[in-house]
Design an enzyme around this catalytic site. Structure first.
Site, short mmCIF file in Angstrom:
data_model
loop_
_atom_site.label_atom_id
_atom_site.label_comp_id
_atom_site.label_asym_id
_atom_site.label_seq_id
_atom_site.Cartn_x
_atom_site.Cartn_y
_atom_site.Cartn_z
N ARG A 183 58.11 6.81 -7.87
CA ARG A 183 57.40 7.52 -6.80
C ARG A 183 58.28 7.43 -5.57
O ARG A 183 58.57 6.33 -5.09
CB ARG A 183 56.03 6.87 -6.54
CG ARG A 183 55.38 7.38 -5.26
CD ARG A 183 53.93 7.00 -5.12
NE ARG A 183 53.11 7.78 -6.03
CZ ARG A 183 51.78 7.88 -5.95
NH1 ARG A 183 51.12 7.23 -4.99
NH2 ARG A 183 51.10 8.61 -6.81
N HIS A 189 53.83 16.40 -8.33
CA HIS A 189 53.06 15.26 -8.88
C HIS A 189 52.63 15.64 -10.30
O HIS A 189 51.45 15.84 -10.57
CB HIS A 189 51.86 14.98 -7.97
CG HIS A 189 51.23 13.64 -8.19
ND1 HIS A 189 51.70 12.71 -9.10
CD2 HIS A 189 50.14 13.06 -7.60
CE1 HIS A 189 50.93 11.63 -9.06
NE2 HIS A 189 49.98 11.81 -8.17
N GLN A 195 49.73 13.91 -12.28
CA GLN A 195 48.38 14.22 -11.81
C GLN A 195 47.84 15.48 -12.48
O GLN A 195 46.71 15.52 -12.96
CB GLN A 195 48.41 14.42 -10.28
CG GLN A 195 47.04 14.69 -9.70
CD GLN A 195 46.12 13.50 -9.86
OE1 GLN A 195 46.46 12.40 -9.49
NE2 GLN A 195 44.94 13.72 -10.43
N ASP A 216 43.09 18.51 -1.80
CA ASP A 216 43.82 17.24 -1.63
C ASP A 216 43.84 16.94 -0.14
O ASP A 216 43.44 17.78 0.68
CB ASP A 216 45.24 17.42 -2.21
CG ASP A 216 46.05 16.12 -2.24
OD1 ASP A 216 45.48 15.04 -2.02
OD2 ASP A 216 47.28 16.21 -2.48
N CYS A 245 42.64 14.75 -6.52
CA CYS A 245 43.50 13.73 -7.14
C CYS A 245 43.21 12.33 -6.62
O CYS A 245 43.54 11.35 -7.28
CB CYS A 245 44.97 14.09 -6.93
SG CYS A 245 45.48 14.09 -5.20
N ARG A 265 44.19 9.79 -15.95
CA ARG A 265 45.59 9.45 -15.66
C ARG A 265 46.09 8.44 -16.70
O ARG A 265 47.21 8.53 -17.19
CB ARG A 265 45.72 8.83 -14.25
CG ARG A 265 45.42 9.77 -13.09
CD ARG A 265 46.49 10.83 -12.92
NE ARG A 265 47.82 10.26 -12.74
CZ ARG A 265 48.31 9.79 -11.58
NH1 ARG A 265 47.59 9.85 -10.49
NH2 ARG A 265 49.55 9.30 -11.50
#
Ligand code: CP
Ligand code: NVA
Length: 305
Positions: A104, A131, A134, A220, A260, A288
């Site tokens: 990340r 991402h 996700q 988001d 998310c 996830r």
């Protein structure tokens, strides 16, 4: 098998994604019925975090352990990564001591440079641009709740950020449509999003119009990690881009809501939506774990059935 990385969503083909979603279903069922499944025993995942995380760290670390392997957490604060060691050198060393790496970080370019110098598969655990893990979980969650996503309409309300870019890539690979509504000045940048064209998304000035008839409404945070300096300005610019109950009413009758997480109630989403009956955010977060277990198995072992 040649090394495969998962740096952006379109790194996987539609066939591979179909396989992964099937595999996820099996892996999730085994886990839920307390069946031990250790295909990755003796394998080591290294997780590198240059930004904060709850879900990504937990799902990768728990997921690797549940597959019989182990996971090592590195961050910029207490490793040489934060002290200027070239990413190419870090990649050489880390990939000689592990079987799989998840990163990340900030710019996508960093993870690409790492992957180019890695002996093992590299997974994008979030960059400024993408991402992919996700959206893997989001699509699996949609399929679980509503069936195939092909031909469906997803409304994206808010910032055209890393999660939005990835959703747009997924729409191209899996053939669904995205209705995007962002405030002026925050529109989709097709090149940054890594899109082939404009066929799978449409932009709407009015967020209500974007949500009209949608099968999935998603949003988001207004300010992503790394953009904190713009927070005050964004609070003003995004004020009319909240997913609220009126917006969910205008969406399709069976529409689900996703986010998310982490979420800010009263900003990008009203509490009555995220905590309401159309919200599937907890399944989304849990998935996830299951989707990434399927991904790690695939990158290390290929198709196992
Ligand atoms: N959704 C997500 O990636 O959450 P974290 O930032 O907690 O990992
Ligand atoms: N767009 C958000 C997602 C967090 C999981 C961010 O990048 O901060």
């Amino acid at each position: 098998m040649a090394i495969r990385h998962f740096l952006q969503f379109k790194d996987l083909s539609r066939d591979e994604l179909d396989y992964l979603f099937e595999r996820t279903r099996w892996i999730k069922r085994q886990f839920k019925s307390y069946q031990q499944y250790w295909p990755l025993s003796d394998r080591t995942l290294v997780m590198i975090f240059e930004k904060a995380s709850t879900r990504t760290r937990l799902s990768f670390e728990a997921g690797m352990q549940q597959l019989g392997g182990s996971a090592i957490y590195l961050n910029t604060r207490d490793s040489q990564l934060g002290r200027g060691e070239p990413v190419e050198d870090a990649a050489q060393v880390i990939s000689r001591m592990s079987d799989l790496v998840m990163i990340r970080t900030f710019e996508q370019e960093i993870i690409e440079r790492f992957a180019a110098n890695s002996r093992v598969p590299v997974i994008n655990g979030l960059t400024n641009e993408y991402h992919p893990c996700q959206i893997l979980a989001d699509i699996f969650t949609f399929i679980e709740h509503r069936g195939p996503i092909q031909g469906k309409t997803v409304a994206w309300i808010g910032d055209s950020n890393n999660v939005c870019n990835t959703l747009l890539q997924a729409a191209e690979v899996l053939d669904f449509n995205v209705h995007v509504s962002t405030p002026p000045g925050y529109e989709v940048e097709p090149e940054r999003a890594g899109l082939y064209g404009h066929a799978h998304y449409e932009e709407f000035a009015d967020p209500m119009e974007a949500a009209r008839g949608a099968d999935l409404v998603t949003t988001d945070v207004w300010t992503s990690m790394g953009f904190e300096a713009e927070n005050e300005e964004r609070m003003r610019d995004f004020a009319d881009w909240q997913v609220d109950a009126d917006m969910m009413k205008i969406a399709g009758k069976d529409a689900v809501f996703m986010h998310c997480l982490p979420a800010h109630r009263g900003e990008e989403v009203a509490a009555e939506v995220i905590d309401g009956p159309q919200s599937v955010v907890w399944d989304e977060a849990e998935n996830r774990l299951h989707t990434q277990k399927a991904l790690m198995e695939y990158l290390l072992l290929g198709k196992v059935e």
